[in-house]
Motif scaffolding. Structure first.
Motif, PDB file in Angstrom:
ATOM      1  N   UNK A  92     -36.323  -1.353  -3.777  1.00 22.56           N
ATOM      2  CA  UNK A  92     -37.849  -0.872  -3.082  1.00 22.56           C
ATOM      3  C   UNK A  92     -38.172   1.051  -3.329  1.00 22.56           C
ATOM      4  N   UNK A  93     -37.353   1.499  -1.940  1.00 21.25           N
ATOM      5  CA  UNK A  93     -37.630   2.923  -2.002  1.00 21.25           C
ATOM      6  C   UNK A  93     -36.941   4.018  -3.070  1.00 21.25           C
ATOM      7  N   UNK A  94     -35.369   2.919  -3.663  1.00 18.76           N
ATOM      8  CA  UNK A  94     -35.128   4.003  -4.935  1.00 18.76           C
ATOM      9  C   UNK A  94     -36.416   4.134  -5.620  1.00 18.76           C
ATOM     10  N   UNK A  95     -36.592   1.846  -6.423  1.00 18.52           N
ATOM     11  CA  UNK A  95     -37.918   2.550  -7.187  1.00 18.52           C
ATOM     12  C   UNK A  95     -39.312   3.405  -7.053  1.00 18.52           C
ATOM     13  N   UNK A  96     -39.702   3.369  -5.672  1.00 20.81           N
ATOM     14  CA  UNK A  96     -41.057   3.726  -5.392  1.00 20.81           C
ATOM     15  C   UNK A  96     -40.657   5.661  -5.148  1.00 20.81           C
ATOM     16  N   UNK A  97     -39.472   5.754  -5.055  1.00 19.69           N
ATOM     17  CA  UNK A  97     -39.237   7.335  -4.901  1.00 19.69           C
ATOM     18  C   UNK A  97     -39.320   7.825  -6.476  1.00 19.69           C
ATOM     19  N   UNK A  98     -38.558   6.820  -7.037  1.00 18.60           N
ATOM     20  CA  UNK A  98     -38.210   7.777  -8.238  1.00 18.60           C
ATOM     21  C   UNK A  98     -39.445   7.527  -8.778  1.00 18.60           C
ATOM     22  N   UNK A 108     -42.769  10.423   1.244  1.00 19.24           N
ATOM     23  CA  UNK A 108     -43.540  10.372   2.223  1.00 19.24           C
ATOM     24  C   UNK A 108     -44.490   9.038   1.765  1.00 19.24           C
ATOM     25  N   UNK A 109     -45.089   8.895   0.282  1.00 13.00           N
ATOM     26  CA  UNK A 109     -46.174   7.862  -0.390  1.00 13.00           C
ATOM     27  C   UNK A 109     -45.157   6.973  -0.424  1.00 13.00           C
ATOM     28  N   UNK A 110     -44.078   7.075  -0.906  1.00 16.59           N
ATOM     29  CA  UNK A 110     -43.361   5.936  -1.237  1.00 16.59           C
ATOM     30  C   UNK A 110     -43.108   5.399  -0.133  1.00 16.59           C
ATOM     31  N   UNK A 111     -42.897   5.366   0.785  1.00 11.36           N
ATOM     32  CA  UNK A 111     -41.923   5.125   2.369  1.00 11.36           C
ATOM     33  C   UNK A 111     -43.633   3.925   3.120  1.00 11.36           C
ATOM     34  N   UNK A 112     -44.462   4.449   1.990  1.00 10.47           N
ATOM     35  CA  UNK A 112     -45.757   4.332   3.463  1.00 10.47           C
ATOM     36  C   UNK A 112     -45.585   2.296   2.352  1.00 10.47           C
ATOM     37  N   UNK A 238     -35.144  15.945 -11.776  1.00 14.46           N
ATOM     38  CA  UNK A 238     -33.839  15.886 -10.511  1.00 14.46           C
ATOM     39  C   UNK A 238     -34.665  14.182 -10.470  1.00 14.46           C
ATOM     40  N   UNK A 239     -35.759  14.308  -9.882  1.00  6.73           N
ATOM     41  CA  UNK A 239     -36.425  12.435  -9.364  1.00  6.73           C
ATOM     42  C   UNK A 239     -35.661  11.127 -10.902  1.00  6.73           C
ATOM     43  N   UNK A 240     -35.823  11.873 -11.901  1.00  5.80           N
ATOM     44  CA  UNK A 240     -35.338  11.537 -13.182  1.00  5.80           C
ATOM     45  C   UNK A 240     -36.531   9.841 -13.371  1.00  5.80           C
ATOM     46  N   UNK A 241     -36.110   9.533 -14.091  1.00  2.46           N
ATOM     47  CA  UNK A 241     -37.840   8.001 -14.729  1.00  2.46           C
ATOM     48  C   UNK A 241     -36.508   6.932 -14.744  1.00  2.46           C
TER      49      UNK A 241
END
Length: 522
Positions: A92-98, A108-112, A238-241
């Protein structure tokens, strides 16, 4: 000095002694039972405590251990630990971060968002904070995020499991509030009492919980807009798709489990205990999928589970009927086949989890956490029995009635007391020590039990963030010492504690946020 005056003095000394002794760091279970025994003995010596009350202790403990609602606690803990070990959070963290990384404050939004999803699927604060501390914190610091802002975000997101259902705190709180509500009605002379269920509390906490997530994200967006250096955006290259397939693979498993557990409770299809069992089985199957081996036995088991639900909705599957219609008998035979398929898939998942070392670790953690909770409940039962036997309930009633402002003044005083106690105690201890004492008095003043329970849950959530004993602070500090220091963590959580207090004030001002959804569903 009169007998009642002696009892009041002993009550106040008993509660004060507990608060002071807690600062010594001795486990609360020993302090609860020790204070109860010492002050019970003093009450007997001064003739203000009836020893006959102690005869009810064994029966009350047995009642606690056999309460069906509390069986949900080990099941929810097992579900949460199994999901944590199956690496759902990492995906989940990897998907939301990207997905959000290219936005200012996106990590930060991804973590929330991940914290909210994990709260609704695991509800285990320690596991969530540790996982995100190990994964998200290094990534946020590498991208130039402010240490304090990153630490506060992770600690706050990790505590969402205490207010977003299903959560163990709501199960415990539901049982305590239900008993307090019943006691308040009996004290008013109502012998046809109304009840409050854990399902109602789950429904009541949904909107405030999502509102709190909204507060977090709004704060993060505002900070990122005003101070871009605190939460810079990641360049898109850098974030990637992330492809739709990758996003669905990360989101679908926890969302399906959330819908299965929460949907069955809020829809009235299952009790919280039954839904917790469904969640435990579902989490085990997800963990089995993450282990080496073919996926089709577990996919088949999931299909069988769906088939059983459909059959249960279309036909009467009760066993033992003398003259069941032919269609029902055929449906029962089909259900038997589906049960066999489901059982086989679950056995395969358990064997894989055992071979991978996941099942033993999860079982041990579940046993440890459950034993701690129930041991504290037993100690609190004895403490409450002695406290009431010394006339503590009347003392509390007199104190709260003397506070200016009527019921609202008493409520604010109790909320302030719980907030201060949160600096030294965790939610379980506050729930089973304070709520049985003040709950009947507040509910006897006419406060809505669901509204009161949601306010208490929101307030107790701050106990994980307030130093010196905030558990989220310890969890993050234990895994992030190489990147941040204790001062960064403590200062970083201050804005989020204020946001939680804002959420409490909002629900106080607008009770419908907590009472509307239970009224619609129940």
């Amino acid at each position: 000095m009169s007998t009642s005056s002696i009892g009041q003095v002993l009550d106040l000394l008993m509660f004060g002694s507990l608060c002071v002794l807690i600062l010594t760091g001795v486990p609360v279970i020993f302090l609860l039972t020790g204070c109860a025994i010492v002050f019970g003995g003093l009450g007997i010596a001064f003739g203000v405590f009836d020893t006959f009350l102690l005869a009810a202790l064994a029966q009350r403990i047995f009642g606690t251990m056999t309460t069906e609602t509390l069986v949900a606690i080990p099941l929810f803990v097992f579900m949460g630990m199994m999901l944590e070990r199956s690496r759902i959070a990492e995906d989940l963290l990897e998907a939301m971060g990207r997905l959000f990384g290219s936005v200012r404050g996106g990590l930060a939004i991804s973590v929330s968002v991940v914290g909210a999803l994990l709260a609704a699927s695991t509800g285990i604060v320690g596991a969530t904070v540790v996982t995100m501390g190990l994964m998200a914190l290094p990534a946020m610091l590498r991208r130039g995020y402010d240490k304090r802002f990153a630490c506060g975000t992770i600690c706050a997101a990790g505590t969402l499991g205490q207010i977003i259902p299903p959560s163990t705190v709501m199960v415990i709180l539901g049982e305590v509030i239900a008993a307090a509500y019943q006691q308040a009605q009996l004290a008013q002379g109502k012998f046809s009492v109304e009840t409050v269920s854990v399902g109602q509390l789950f429904a009541g906490s949904m909107i405030p919980g999502l509102m709190l997530v909204g507060f977090y994200i709004l704060y993060q967006l505002v900070i990122a807009f005003l101070r871009p250096d605190l939460a810079p955006a990641i360049p898109r290259e850098e974030a990637g798709r992330i492809s739709s397939r990758e996003l669905l693979n990360a989101l679908v498993p926890p969302i399906v489990l959330i819908v299965a557990v929460l949907g069955s409770i809020l829809g009235g299809v299952a009790t919280p205990t039954e839904a917790a069992a469904v969640g435990a089985v579902g989490a085990t199957m997800l963990a089995g999928l993450r282990q080496p081996g073919r996926a089709w036995p577990i996919h088949l088991a999931a299909a069988c589970a769906v088939g059983l639900v459909v059959l249960g909705m279309m036909f009467d599957l009760r066993l033992g009927r003398a003259a069941a219609p032919l269609t029902d008998r055929v449906a029962l035979a089909g259900a038997g086949v589906l049960v066999a398929g489901l059982t086989a898939g679950v056995v395969v998942a358990l064997l894989r989890a055992f071979r991978g070392g996941v099942l033993p670790a999860v079982s041990h953690a579940t046993m440890t956490i459950t034993a701690m909770i129930f041991a504290t409940l037993i100690g609190a039962t004895l403490f409450s029995l002695v406290f009431r036997g010394l006339g503590g309930e009347e003392t509390v009633k007199e104190l709260l009635s003397a506070i200016p402002g009527g019921p609202m003044g008493a409520l604010l005083a109790v909320m302030a007391l719980m907030f201060v106690m949160g600096f030294f105690l965790d939610f379980v201890e506050i729930t089973i020590i304070v709520v049985p004492v003040v709950g009947p008095v507040l509910l006897g003043m006419g406060l809505d039990p669901i509204w009161l329970a949601v306010l208490i849950a929101l307030n107790l959530q701050t106990s994980f963030l307030t130093p010196p004993f905030g558990f989220s602070l310890f969890y993050l500090g234990g895994v992030a010492q190489r990147w941040v220091n204790t001062a960064d963590i403590y200062r970083g959580v201050v804005p989020f504690v204020l946001l939680q207090l804002l959420a409490v004030a909002t629900v106080i001002a607008f009770p419908g946020l907590a009472t509307w959804l239970p009224g619609v569903l129940f």
